[in-house]
Design a protein around this motif. Structure first.
Motif, mmCIF file in Angstrom:
data_model
loop_
_atom_site.group_PDB
_atom_site.id
_atom_site.type_symbol
_atom_site.label_atom_id
_atom_site.label_comp_id
_atom_site.label_asym_id
_atom_site.label_seq_id
_atom_site.Cartn_x
_atom_site.Cartn_y
_atom_site.Cartn_z
ATOM 1 N N VAL A 38 45.434 -29.991 -36.120
ATOM 2 C CA VAL A 38 44.959 -28.621 -35.892
ATOM 3 C C VAL A 38 43.934 -28.250 -36.962
ATOM 4 C CG1 VAL A 38 45.659 -26.184 -36.047
ATOM 5 C CG2 VAL A 38 46.951 -27.781 -34.624
ATOM 6 N N LYS A 39 42.830 -27.651 -36.528
ATOM 7 C CA LYS A 39 41.745 -27.295 -37.435
ATOM 8 C C LYS A 39 41.526 -25.794 -37.551
ATOM 9 C CE LYS A 39 39.301 -31.601 -36.397
ATOM 10 N NZ LYS A 39 38.068 -32.209 -35.826
ATOM 11 N N ASP A 40 41.915 -25.057 -36.512
ATOM 12 C CA ASP A 40 41.715 -23.605 -36.500
ATOM 13 C C ASP A 40 43.048 -22.913 -36.301
ATOM 14 O OD1 ASP A 40 38.601 -23.109 -36.325
ATOM 15 O OD2 ASP A 40 39.035 -24.795 -35.002
ATOM 16 N N VAL A 41 43.306 -21.884 -37.092
ATOM 17 C CA VAL A 41 44.537 -21.109 -36.984
ATOM 18 C C VAL A 41 44.166 -19.648 -36.797
ATOM 19 C CG1 VAL A 41 46.661 -20.376 -38.133
ATOM 20 C CG2 VAL A 41 45.836 -22.725 -38.417
ATOM 21 N N ARG A 42 44.681 -19.043 -35.732
ATOM 22 C CA ARG A 42 44.448 -17.629 -35.464
ATOM 23 C C ARG A 42 45.782 -16.899 -35.521
ATOM 24 N NH1 ARG A 42 41.223 -14.876 -31.595
ATOM 25 N NH2 ARG A 42 39.597 -16.404 -32.108
ATOM 26 N N PHE A 43 45.889 -15.899 -36.386
ATOM 27 C CA PHE A 43 47.096 -15.089 -36.484
ATOM 28 C C PHE A 43 46.978 -13.913 -35.523
ATOM 29 C CE2 PHE A 43 46.656 -17.132 -40.674
ATOM 30 C CZ PHE A 43 47.857 -17.831 -40.690
ATOM 31 N N THR A 44 48.027 -13.721 -34.709
ATOM 32 C CA THR A 44 48.000 -12.699 -33.673
ATOM 33 C C THR A 44 49.308 -11.918 -33.702
ATOM 34 O OG1 THR A 44 49.010 -14.065 -31.929
ATOM 35 C CG2 THR A 44 46.636 -14.287 -32.257
ATOM 36 N N GLY A 45 49.481 -11.039 -32.723
ATOM 37 C CA GLY A 45 50.717 -10.308 -32.553
ATOM 38 C C GLY A 45 51.054 -10.210 -31.075
ATOM 39 N N GLY A 46 51.591 -9.062 -30.602
ATOM 40 C CA GLY A 46 51.664 -7.808 -31.282
ATOM 41 C C GLY A 46 50.483 -7.497 -32.190
ATOM 42 N N GLU A 47 50.772 -6.706 -33.189
ATOM 43 C CA GLU A 47 49.775 -6.363 -34.191
ATOM 44 C C GLU A 47 50.119 -7.078 -35.492
ATOM 45 O OE1 GLU A 47 47.129 -5.622 -36.662
ATOM 46 O OE2 GLU A 47 46.813 -5.144 -34.552
ATOM 47 N N PRO A 48 49.388 -8.124 -35.854
ATOM 48 C CA PRO A 48 49.772 -8.957 -37.005
ATOM 49 C C PRO A 48 49.772 -8.224 -38.333
ATOM 50 C CG PRO A 48 47.579 -9.546 -36.215
ATOM 51 C CD PRO A 48 48.178 -8.637 -35.184
ATOM 52 N N LEU A 49 48.989 -7.150 -38.461
ATOM 53 C CA LEU A 49 48.964 -6.436 -39.728
ATOM 54 C C LEU A 49 50.238 -5.622 -39.963
ATOM 55 C CD1 LEU A 49 45.238 -5.298 -39.973
ATOM 56 C CD2 LEU A 49 46.337 -7.357 -40.878
ATOM 57 N N THR B 289 43.437 -11.710 -35.071
ATOM 58 C CA THR B 289 43.144 -10.757 -34.005
ATOM 59 C C THR B 289 43.988 -9.508 -34.213
ATOM 60 O OG1 THR B 289 42.555 -12.462 -32.395
ATOM 61 C CG2 THR B 289 43.213 -10.337 -31.523
ATOM 62 N N THR B 290 43.345 -8.358 -34.276
ATOM 63 C CA THR B 290 44.021 -7.116 -34.664
ATOM 64 C C THR B 290 43.470 -5.940 -33.870
ATOM 65 O OG1 THR B 290 44.295 -5.560 -36.518
ATOM 66 C CG2 THR B 290 42.352 -6.948 -36.563
ATOM 67 N N ASN B 291 44.254 -4.865 -33.812
ATOM 68 C CA ASN B 291 43.720 -3.632 -33.227
ATOM 69 C C ASN B 291 42.897 -2.845 -34.245
ATOM 70 O OD1 ASN B 291 45.588 -2.144 -34.836
ATOM 71 N ND2 ASN B 291 47.108 -2.110 -33.183
ATOM 72 N N GLY B 292 42.849 -3.326 -35.476
ATOM 73 C CA GLY B 292 41.970 -2.739 -36.479
ATOM 74 C C GLY B 292 42.538 -1.587 -37.267
ATOM 75 N N ILE B 293 43.685 -1.063 -36.853
ATOM 76 C CA ILE B 293 44.191 0.149 -37.501
ATOM 77 C C ILE B 293 44.506 -0.081 -38.974
ATOM 78 C CG2 ILE B 293 46.196 1.710 -37.562
ATOM 79 C CD1 ILE B 293 46.124 1.725 -34.511
ATOM 80 N N GLY B 294 45.007 -1.252 -39.335
ATOM 81 C CA GLY B 294 45.359 -1.511 -40.718
ATOM 82 C C GLY B 294 44.296 -2.215 -41.535
ATOM 83 N N LEU B 295 43.126 -2.430 -40.975
ATOM 84 C CA LEU B 295 42.109 -3.224 -41.669
ATOM 85 C C LEU B 295 41.481 -2.519 -42.864
ATOM 86 C CD1 LEU B 295 39.986 -5.210 -39.048
ATOM 87 C CD2 LEU B 295 41.324 -6.127 -40.952
ATOM 88 N N ALA B 296 41.375 -1.208 -42.790
ATOM 89 C CA ALA B 296 40.721 -0.499 -43.893
ATOM 90 C C ALA B 296 41.448 -0.747 -45.211
ATOM 91 C CB ALA B 296 40.655 1.002 -43.593
ATOM 92 N N ARG B 297 42.767 -0.928 -45.159
ATOM 93 C CA ARG B 297 43.538 -1.141 -46.391
ATOM 94 C C ARG B 297 43.788 -2.615 -46.692
ATOM 95 N NH1 ARG B 297 48.548 -2.433 -44.655
ATOM 96 N NH2 ARG B 297 49.196 -1.667 -42.608
ATOM 97 N N THR B 298 43.520 -3.510 -45.738
ATOM 98 C CA THR B 298 43.884 -4.922 -45.949
ATOM 99 C C THR B 298 42.713 -5.889 -45.897
ATOM 100 O OG1 THR B 298 44.351 -5.180 -43.583
ATOM 101 C CG2 THR B 298 46.218 -4.628 -45.028
ATOM 102 N N ALA B 299 41.534 -5.455 -45.444
ATOM 103 C CA ALA B 299 40.418 -6.392 -45.225
ATOM 104 C C ALA B 299 40.062 -7.169 -46.493
ATOM 105 C CB ALA B 299 39.198 -5.646 -44.690
ATOM 106 N N ALA B 300 39.928 -6.471 -47.612
ATOM 107 C CA ALA B 300 39.534 -7.138 -48.851
ATOM 108 C C ALA B 300 40.619 -8.119 -49.311
ATOM 109 C CB ALA B 300 39.246 -6.109 -49.943
ATOM 110 N N ALA B 301 41.889 -7.718 -49.186
ATOM 111 C CA ALA B 301 42.985 -8.598 -49.599
ATOM 112 C C ALA B 301 43.059 -9.835 -48.711
ATOM 113 C CB ALA B 301 44.308 -7.836 -49.555
#
Length: 330
Positions: free
Chosen positions: A61-72, A96-108
Motif C-alpha cells: 500500500v502506498k496511499d492512505v486516506r483517513f475517513t469517517g464518519g467525520e475523522p476529525l 476526507t472531512t466535512n471541514g468543520i474541525g479543520l480550522a483548529r487542526t489543519a496546522a497540527a
C-alpha cells in the motif's frame, strides 16, 4: 500484494476512524436514530497504526486516506497521522472531512505529516447548507478550507454532491468559487449509500447533466486517460488550464476495472469494494494474537475474492449495502 482474480492490485487504503459525524446530510443519514458503534468495537489507535503498518510494509500500500464518519471527531487523529508518517516506506496520506474541525487542526495535521485534504461542501448558500446537513455550520466549513489551504495541505480538493431541486443549479457558481480560491472541485454522483435506503436512480444528478451545466459558462477540455490513472475522477481542464475540475461518476460511468482500493472500517472489517455486501473480519484475529504475516495473509485472502464490479450498472440486480457510507468510510 493485495491482488484479486482480475489482476487488480490494491495500493490505496481507506481507513475509517469513526462512524460518527457532526452533520446529518440528507443523502447520508437520517436526522436522528442512527445506532453508532460502541467504543469496544472500534479499533484502538494502536490497532489502526498496526493495520496501516502491515498494509504499507507487507502488502504494497502506498496511499492512505483517513475517513469517517467525520475523522476529525477521533481524539487521536493527529497522533495516528504522525505515527503512520514515521513508517518505512512512508505512505502518502490524505484525509476526507466535512471541514468543520479543520480550522483548529489543519496546522497540527500538516506538522504530523498529512499531505492533503478533501473537504465536502455541497453549496455556497448557508440556507441550502442547513437544509442539506441539518446544521448551521457553513461558515465553519469555509474557515476550515481556508485553514487547510494556508497550512499547505494542497491541493485542497472540494467534494460536491448535487441534489435535484436543491443545489443542482449551483455547479457553475461552485466551480468559479473554487477557481477563485485555489481549490480543486470534484462533483460526485449521489451514490446508494444512505442509511435510510432512500436513494432513487432517477433522482440522481448525472455526470452528463453536470458537464452540460458547466459547459454553459466554461470551456472544458478532457484530460487524457493516462493522466487519470487509477483516480476515480474524470478530469477536465477549465478554459485551457491549468485549473481542473473532476467528476466522479460512480453510477453512470463505473471505473471498477481500474480500482486500486481496499477499505478498513472503524471496527476492523476489510471491504474490498465500497458497495460490497460482504466483509472480512480482521479485528478478531488481531485481538486474538495473530502475527503480522498471518494478518497480511488474511487481508490478501479478503482481496482475492473481489468481484469484477460494483453492480451499479445493473439497476435490476443491484442491492444496496446494509452499511451506510458513514459506517463504511469513503
Amino acid at each position: 500484494m493485495l491482488l484479486d482474480t482480475y489482476g487488480r492490485i490494491a495500493t490505496d487504503l481507506r481507513v475509517s476512524l469513526t462512524d460518527r459525524c457532526n452533520l446529518r446530510c440528507t443523502y447520508c443519514m437520517p436526522e436522528e436514530g442512527l445506532q453508532w458503534l460502541g467504543k469496544p468495537d472500534l479499533l484502538t489507535d494502536d490497532e489502526i497504526v498496526r493495520m496501516v503498518r502491515i498494509a504499507v510494509t507487507l502488502l504494497g500500500v502506498k496511499d492512505v486516506r483517513f475517513t469517517g464518519g467525520e475523522p476529525l471527531l477521533r481524539p487521536g487523529v493527529v497522533g495516528i497521522v504522525e505515527r503512520c508518517a514515521a513508517l518505512e516506506p512512508r505512505p502518502r496520506m490524505s484525509l476526507t472531512t466535512n471541514g468543520i474541525g479543520l480550522a483548529r487542526t489543519a496546522a497540527a495535521l500538516r506538522d504530523a505529516g498529512l499531505n492533503r485534504v478533501n473537504v465536502s461542501l455541497d453549496t455556497l448558500r448557508p440556507d441550502v447548507f442547513q437544509t442539506l446537513t441539518r446544521r448551521k455550520r457553513h461558515d465553519d466549513v469555509i474557515r476550515g478550507l481556508e485553514a487547510a489551504r494556508d497550512a499547505g495541505l494542497t491541493p485542497v480538493k472540494v467534494n460536491t454532491v448535487l441534489m435535484r431541486g436543491i443545489n443542482d443549479d449551483e455547479a457553475p457558481e461552485l466551480l468559479q468559487w473554487a477557481l477563485d480560491h485555489g481549490y480543486e472541485l470534484r462533483f460526485i454522483e449521489q451514490m446508494p449509500l444512505d442509511a435510510q435506503h432512500g436513494w432513487q436512480r432517477d433522482d440522481m444528478v448525472t455526470a452528463d447533466e453536470i458537464l452540460t451545466s458547466l459547459g454553459g459558462r466554461f470551456t472544458l477540455t478532457p484530460e487524457p486517460d493516462a493522466a487519470r490513472g487509477h483516480a476515480p475522477a474524470e478530469r477536465w481542464l477549465v478554459d485551457g488550464g491549468p485549473a481542473r475540475v473532476g467528476v466522479i461518476a460512480s453510477v453512470t460511468r463505473p471505473f471498477c476495472r481500474a480500482c486500486d482500493r481496499t477499505r478498513l472500517t472503524a471496527d476492523g472489517q476489510i471491504r474490498n469494494c465500497l458497495f460490497a455486501r460482504e466483509e472480512s473480519d480482521l479485528r478478531g484475529p488481531l485481538r486474538d494474537g495473530a502475527g503480522d504475516e498471518e494478518m497480511a495473509e488474511l487481508w490478501k485472502k479478503a482481496m482475492w475474492g473481489k468481484k469484477a464490479g460494483s453492480g451499479l450498472d445493473d439497476p435490476v440486480a443491484f442491492q444496496q449495502p446494509e452499511r451506510p457510507m458513514s459506517a463504511i468510510g469513503g
